[in-house]
Every structure is written in structure tokens, then in C-alpha cells.
Design a protein around this motif. Structure first.
Motif, mmCIF file in Angstrom:
data_model
loop_
_atom_site.group_PDB
_atom_site.id
_atom_site.type_symbol
_atom_site.label_atom_id
_atom_site.label_comp_id
_atom_site.label_asym_id
_atom_site.label_seq_id
_atom_site.Cartn_x
_atom_site.Cartn_y
_atom_site.Cartn_z
ATOM 1 N N PRO A 71 0.917 -1.126 0.132
ATOM 2 C CA PRO A 71 0.134 -0.032 0.104
ATOM 3 C C PRO A 71 0.868 1.246 -0.066
ATOM 4 N N MET A 72 1.938 1.265 0.695
ATOM 5 C CA MET A 72 2.587 2.501 0.621
ATOM 6 C C MET A 72 3.128 2.778 -0.785
ATOM 7 N N ASP A 73 3.610 1.838 -1.359
ATOM 8 C CA ASP A 73 4.011 2.021 -2.939
ATOM 9 C C ASP A 73 2.897 2.531 -3.688
ATOM 10 N N VAL A 74 1.695 1.952 -3.665
ATOM 11 C CA VAL A 74 0.536 2.532 -4.029
ATOM 12 C C VAL A 74 0.174 3.937 -3.996
ATOM 13 N N ILE A 75 0.060 4.535 -2.862
ATOM 14 C CA ILE A 75 0.228 5.982 -2.385
ATOM 15 C C ILE A 75 1.362 6.609 -2.913
ATOM 16 N N PHE A 76 2.418 6.403 -2.285
ATOM 17 C CA PHE A 76 3.515 7.297 -2.568
ATOM 18 C C PHE A 76 4.170 7.205 -3.960
ATOM 19 N N GLY A 77 4.097 5.985 -4.494
ATOM 20 C CA GLY A 77 4.853 5.854 -5.729
ATOM 21 C C GLY A 77 4.004 6.305 -6.801
ATOM 22 N N THR A 78 2.554 6.080 -6.475
ATOM 23 C CA THR A 78 1.683 6.850 -7.575
ATOM 24 C C THR A 78 1.867 8.524 -7.352
ATOM 25 N N LEU A 79 1.840 8.923 -6.053
ATOM 26 C CA LEU A 79 2.106 10.314 -5.836
ATOM 27 C C LEU A 79 3.320 10.757 -6.522
ATOM 28 N N ALA A 80 4.639 10.302 -6.205
ATOM 29 C CA ALA A 80 5.667 10.702 -6.944
ATOM 30 C C ALA A 80 5.623 10.727 -8.531
ATOM 31 N N THR A 81 4.877 9.643 -9.086
ATOM 32 C CA THR A 81 4.694 10.169 -10.513
ATOM 33 C C THR A 81 3.938 10.984 -11.021
ATOM 34 N N PHE A 82 2.800 11.095 -10.260
ATOM 35 C CA PHE A 82 1.965 12.417 -10.592
ATOM 36 C C PHE A 82 2.620 13.392 -10.542
ATOM 37 N N ILE A 83 3.118 13.883 -9.309
ATOM 38 C CA ILE A 83 3.787 15.127 -9.293
ATOM 39 C C ILE A 83 5.095 15.423 -10.299
ATOM 40 N N SER A 84 5.679 14.415 -10.602
ATOM 41 C CA SER A 84 6.663 14.350 -11.772
ATOM 42 C C SER A 84 6.081 14.557 -12.946
ATOM 43 N N VAL A 85 4.817 13.903 -13.345
ATOM 44 C CA VAL A 85 4.423 14.332 -14.698
ATOM 45 C C VAL A 85 3.552 15.722 -14.811
ATOM 46 N N TYR A 86 3.112 16.115 -13.833
ATOM 47 C CA TYR A 86 2.711 17.248 -13.651
ATOM 48 C C TYR A 86 3.693 18.504 -13.669
ATOM 49 N N ALA A 87 4.886 18.381 -12.910
ATOM 50 C CA ALA A 87 5.983 19.127 -13.225
ATOM 51 C C ALA A 87 6.510 19.134 -14.614
ATOM 52 N N ILE A 88 6.535 18.061 -15.242
ATOM 53 C CA ILE A 88 6.872 17.821 -16.692
ATOM 54 C C ILE A 88 5.948 18.564 -17.537
ATOM 55 N N TYR A 89 4.487 18.520 -17.526
ATOM 56 C CA TYR A 89 3.664 19.387 -18.168
ATOM 57 C C TYR A 89 3.730 20.636 -17.844
ATOM 58 N N LEU A 90 3.853 21.180 -16.741
ATOM 59 C CA LEU A 90 4.362 22.706 -16.649
ATOM 60 C C LEU A 90 5.599 23.509 -17.295
ATOM 61 N N THR A 91 6.411 22.446 -17.264
ATOM 62 C CA THR A 91 7.856 22.773 -17.892
ATOM 63 C C THR A 91 7.561 23.046 -19.343
ATOM 64 N N GLY A 92 6.587 22.057 -20.191
ATOM 65 C CA GLY A 92 6.394 22.167 -21.389
ATOM 66 C C GLY A 92 5.605 23.398 -21.794
ATOM 67 N N LYS A 93 4.900 23.990 -20.852
ATOM 68 C CA LYS A 93 4.213 25.127 -20.777
ATOM 69 C C LYS A 93 5.181 26.304 -20.751
ATOM 70 N N ILE A 94 5.891 26.328 -19.834
ATOM 71 C CA ILE A 94 6.616 27.571 -19.533
ATOM 72 C C ILE A 94 8.025 27.714 -20.681
ATOM 73 N N ILE A 95 8.716 26.516 -20.843
ATOM 74 C CA ILE A 95 9.981 26.733 -21.736
ATOM 75 C C ILE A 95 9.470 26.794 -23.051
ATOM 76 N N LYS A 96 10.074 27.327 -24.147
ATOM 77 C CA LYS A 96 9.565 27.106 -25.503
ATOM 78 C C LYS A 96 10.906 26.274 -26.213
ATOM 79 N N ASN A 97 12.131 26.467 -25.893
ATOM 80 C CA ASN A 97 12.722 25.701 -26.627
ATOM 81 C C ASN A 97 12.670 24.175 -26.164
ATOM 82 N N TYR A 98 12.409 23.486 -27.398
ATOM 83 C CA TYR A 98 12.297 22.071 -27.089
ATOM 84 C C TYR A 98 13.463 21.386 -26.523
ATOM 85 N N LYS A 99 14.548 21.522 -26.910
ATOM 86 C CA LYS A 99 15.641 20.650 -26.192
ATOM 87 C C LYS A 99 15.931 20.997 -24.876
ATOM 88 N N VAL A 100 15.702 22.401 -24.454
ATOM 89 C CA VAL A 100 15.969 22.703 -23.163
ATOM 90 C C VAL A 100 14.992 22.301 -22.228
#
Length: 166
Positions: A71-100
Motif C-alpha cells: 500500500p505504501m508504494d500504491v500511495i507514495f509511488g503513484t503520488l511521486a509519478t503524478f507530481i513528476s508528470v505534472y511538473a513535466i507538463y508545466l515545464t512544457g508550458k513555460i519553456i519554449k525551446n524543445y531541447k531545453v
């Protein structure tokens, strides 16, 4: 409208299934303090469309439900992935240069998974905290930054167009 919703739900389900299946197929390398979860390369998809946040989070949830860490991995592992992918999405919105933005986005899972999963594994198995954080972070860095970034760069513009729903 209904057709677009069906396409989005289908893509979400496909991404979730691919993430979960790939993780489970390589289970000996996907769980634990030294982990190389090849499915994590998919988190970079969140740069292109927020649709992938749900699919990747769901895929991680399924993989963690069927994994050995309970259960700890279900909660915290999933939370870590959600936070990571949301941060990735926000990075895509903020930074324009594809490679950067691709390079910066690839670092978020290293940071968030390293800390969150490292702490979780420390609590679950009494592994040394800093060592465990470092081991998880290195695995994420290798899979996403060292392997994933070059793959996404090599895929090029046709790939980017194919994976977006816009």
C-alpha cells in the motif's frame, strides 16, 4: 465531440496499460532501491499533452498495486509519478525551446522519485535514507535523461505531432 473524447480515453488507457505492463515485465529491475523502470521513459509524453498525466499516473497505480511494495508504494509511488508528470507538463508550458524543456523536464522525476520513493523504501525496509534516495535518483536519471531524452530527440517532429491530440 464524442469521437474526440473516445480517442482521449483510448490513449489514456493505452498509455496506462503500456506503463503497467512494461513495469511488470521487468519487475526485478522496476522495484526496490536500485530500479530501472524502463516505463518511466513515457513520463516525457506529459510535455506534449496533459492527457498523458492521467494515463501515466493510472499506469503507475496499476503497476504498484501489482508490485511487491504494498500500500505504501500504491500511495507514495503513484503520488511521486503524478507530481513528476505534472511538473513535466508545466515545464512544457513555460519553456519554449524543445531541447531545453526536454532536458529540464527529464530532471523532475529524478528529484521527486528520488526523494519520495527513497523515503518510502527507507520506511518500508530500513534502508539507509541518503543512499536509497541516491540509488532511486540515479535509476530515474539513467532511464529518463540518459536514455529517454535522446530517444525523444531522435523521434523528431512527426512523433510530436502524432502524440498530441490538438
Amino acid at each position: 465531440m464524442k469521437n474526440n473524447l473516445t480517442k482521449r480515453l483510448t490513449r489514456t488507457a493505452i498509455i496506462a496499460a503500456i506503463y503497467a505492463v512494461v513495469t511488470l515485465v521487468i519487475a526485478p529491475f522496476a522495484y526496490g532501491n536500485i530500479q530501472f523502470r524502463v516505463s518511466e521513459v513515457l513520463v516525457l509524453l506529459a510535455l506534449f499533452d496533459p492527457l498523458y498525466i492521467g494515463g501515466l499516473t493510472l499506469g503507475c497505480l496499476i503497476a504498484n498495486l501489482l508490485g511487491p511494495n504494498g500500500p505504501m508504494d500504491v500511495i507514495f509511488g503513484t503520488l511521486a509519478t503524478f507530481i513528476s508528470v505534472y511538473a513535466i507538463y508545466l515545464t512544457g508550458k513555460i519553456i519554449k525551446n524543445y531541447k531545453v524543456k526536454l532536458l529540464i523536464a527529464s530532471i523532475w522525476p529524478t528529484i521527486f522519485n528520488g526523494i519520495i520513493i527513497g523515503l518510502m523504501l527507507n520506511k518500508l525496509y530500513a534502508l539507509p535514507l541518503w543512499l536509497t534516495i541516491g540509488e532511486v535518483a540515479v535509476g530515474e536519471f539513467v532511464v529518463i535523461t540518459i536514455i529517454g531524452v535522446p530517444l525523444f530527440l531522435a523521434a523528431g517532429s512527426r512523433f510530436k505531432k502524432a502524440i498530441t491530440m490538438k
